[in-house]
Enzyme design. Sequence first.
Site, PDB file in Angstrom:
ATOM      1  N   ASP A  51       0.835  -1.206   0.000  1.00 49.24           N
ATOM      2  CA  ASP A  51       0.000   0.000   0.000  1.00 49.24           C
ATOM      3  C   ASP A  51       0.870   1.257   0.000  1.00 49.24           C
ATOM      4  O   ASP A  51       1.845   1.344   0.757  1.00 49.24           O
ATOM      5  CB  ASP A  51      -0.873  -0.026   1.267  1.00 49.24           C
ATOM      6  CG  ASP A  51      -1.932   1.059   1.279  1.00 49.24           C
ATOM      7  OD1 ASP A  51      -2.775   1.046   0.376  1.00 49.24           O
ATOM      8  OD2 ASP A  51      -1.923   1.897   2.200  1.00 49.24           O
ATOM      9  N   GLU A  65      14.221 -15.540   0.022  1.00 47.46           N
ATOM     10  CA  GLU A  65      14.639 -16.625   0.926  1.00 47.46           C
ATOM     11  C   GLU A  65      13.601 -17.733   0.983  1.00 47.46           C
ATOM     12  O   GLU A  65      13.880 -18.828   1.434  1.00 47.46           O
ATOM     13  CB  GLU A  65      14.801 -16.086   2.352  1.00 47.46           C
ATOM     14  CG  GLU A  65      16.050 -15.307   2.595  1.00 47.46           C
ATOM     15  CD  GLU A  65      15.990 -14.678   3.994  1.00 47.46           C
ATOM     16  OE1 GLU A  65      15.320 -15.237   4.899  1.00 47.46           O
ATOM     17  OE2 GLU A  65      16.619 -13.618   4.154  1.00 47.46           O
TER      18      GLU A  65
END
Length: 557
Positions: free
Chosen positions: A215, A264
């Site tokens: 956002d 990751e």
Amino acid sequence: MTDQLTAPPTVEASPASWWRNAVIYQIYPRSFADSNGDGIGDLPGILTRLPYLRDLGVDAVWLSPFYASPQADAGYDVSDYRTVDPIFGTVTDAEKLIAGAHEHGLRVIVDLVPNHSSDQHDWFKRALAEGPGSPFRDRYHFRPGKGENGELPPNDWPSIFGGPAWTRVEDGEWYLHLFAAEQPDFNWEHPAVRDEFKTILRFWLDLGVDGFRVDVAHGLVKEDGLPDVGEHAEWHLLGVGESPCFDRDGVHEIYREWRKILDEYPGERIAVAEAWAPNLARVADYVRADELHQAFNFSYLGTAWDAAAQRRMIDESLAAMRQVGAPTTWTLSNHDVVRHTNRLLQTGEGEVAGRRPTAVDPVAGLRRARAASALMLALPGSAYLYQGEELGLPEVVDLPPEVRQDPAFHRATGQDGYRDGCRVPIPWSGDTAPYGFGPDGGDSWLPQPASWAQLSVAAQTGVPDSTLELYRTALAVRRGNPALAPTDNLRWVPAPDGVLVFERAVEGQPVFRCTVNMSDRPVAVGRPGELLLSSGSLEGTPVDVVLPPDTTAWWSV
Ligand code: GLC
Ligand code: CA
């Protein structure tokens, strides 16, 4: 569904980079499905509707915020980023929803609101309680005021929602809020803020989400010293021109750090930026290889229904993203803009961009919206759909002021304020409100028009020329047609004024062709090949097909 959710299941890895050409469906949780009849949609409600989304044929869902929030801005004011607001459910409900979505082959993107918190967030409450000098004030933007007694705001920034972007607290200091006063902006120069969001990312990644919609991604970093905007008072959320609070170069450092975290995790977890930057080249900066994966293409959303303008914008979008190797995204509707069933017929300043809804002829509006959706879904890259557009829902333009909840509605100078009309709960079935949105006799937080009985999922299912079946066909063709998989293979074919024709090809496969008539007269297009789909009924003869105005057809050539 199991109760043991220790190892979040992941959806089957698709060949490569699932997100590059994904169709992502935005769920606005409070308006999607209400499981307990309190009039507000919730996570258990969404869970029961997953088969619908699977059958619709989308690849992923994006959920607007469902975190703990006083709901001053419909959940975009978060008081606790690691929990679910009781109106929407619990963290266990979120886990069940993620697992359920994965079982249905759907990926889940959640909203992340890093620019500001709620004024009820612990940090902000402590900042207020501890007074000037509190270390918690440094995590936000607190300043003394100007003027003899500090009675003037520290600078001239306006809030996106109208009025000044500063509110004065009891002890005399002011704090910055680019949106509502209940949404204080974080100070992203503070290491605690940066660390906090890294752990929030991991919290949801560990829970199994496939990505984040970021956002106000362009707002986190403010110009040093918070200088006045002065003569550039016209700057606003749309990112017109330079602004000291939007699209500062420093934001990119944050996204480089986030990208490392996303990478990751297995299964290509992604982030999509809500970044209203001044031009497409600046938007492309957010999706450089070591930053976020996608950015919304608001330039496209704001483009008028005009063949030349659309073609130019499509070319510019593809070119800008090509520079950085990112896929282009396309979107026509979301929870902040006028639904494209109305918007594409509106003309005049500010209306195309979707700020002010006006009533339009519903038949003409729907015809144009269907043509636009079929065009969008034929473009290379990733498409974002907003719940209800697959039903052809119109903007609700006549909500009485007393039911409106957009926080900007009552701030006359606000840029937004008319966002409730696209947020009305969607109709699923039945002849009386809430039309299956919640249990019979249940409420809906915004009233639904009586005419929506005919637009419900049940009313449109299996009806060949319904908008729902148009979307289902389009998504099935899109998924099954190899020519529609690449993210940068659009080739224009010469066409008369007001008409767009393009092809997409891959070696050894039938060519895909899209023909769009944006003019106000019928246009003969011959018979390019086998008809795959059309957004409206075609005329002419079997060998010389005529596209009526505002009609899109797909062909296999
Ligand atoms: C974004 C959201 C909008 C919200 C604002 C403040 O623009 O899409 O709904 O009001 O940010 O968080
Ligand atoms: Ca509910």
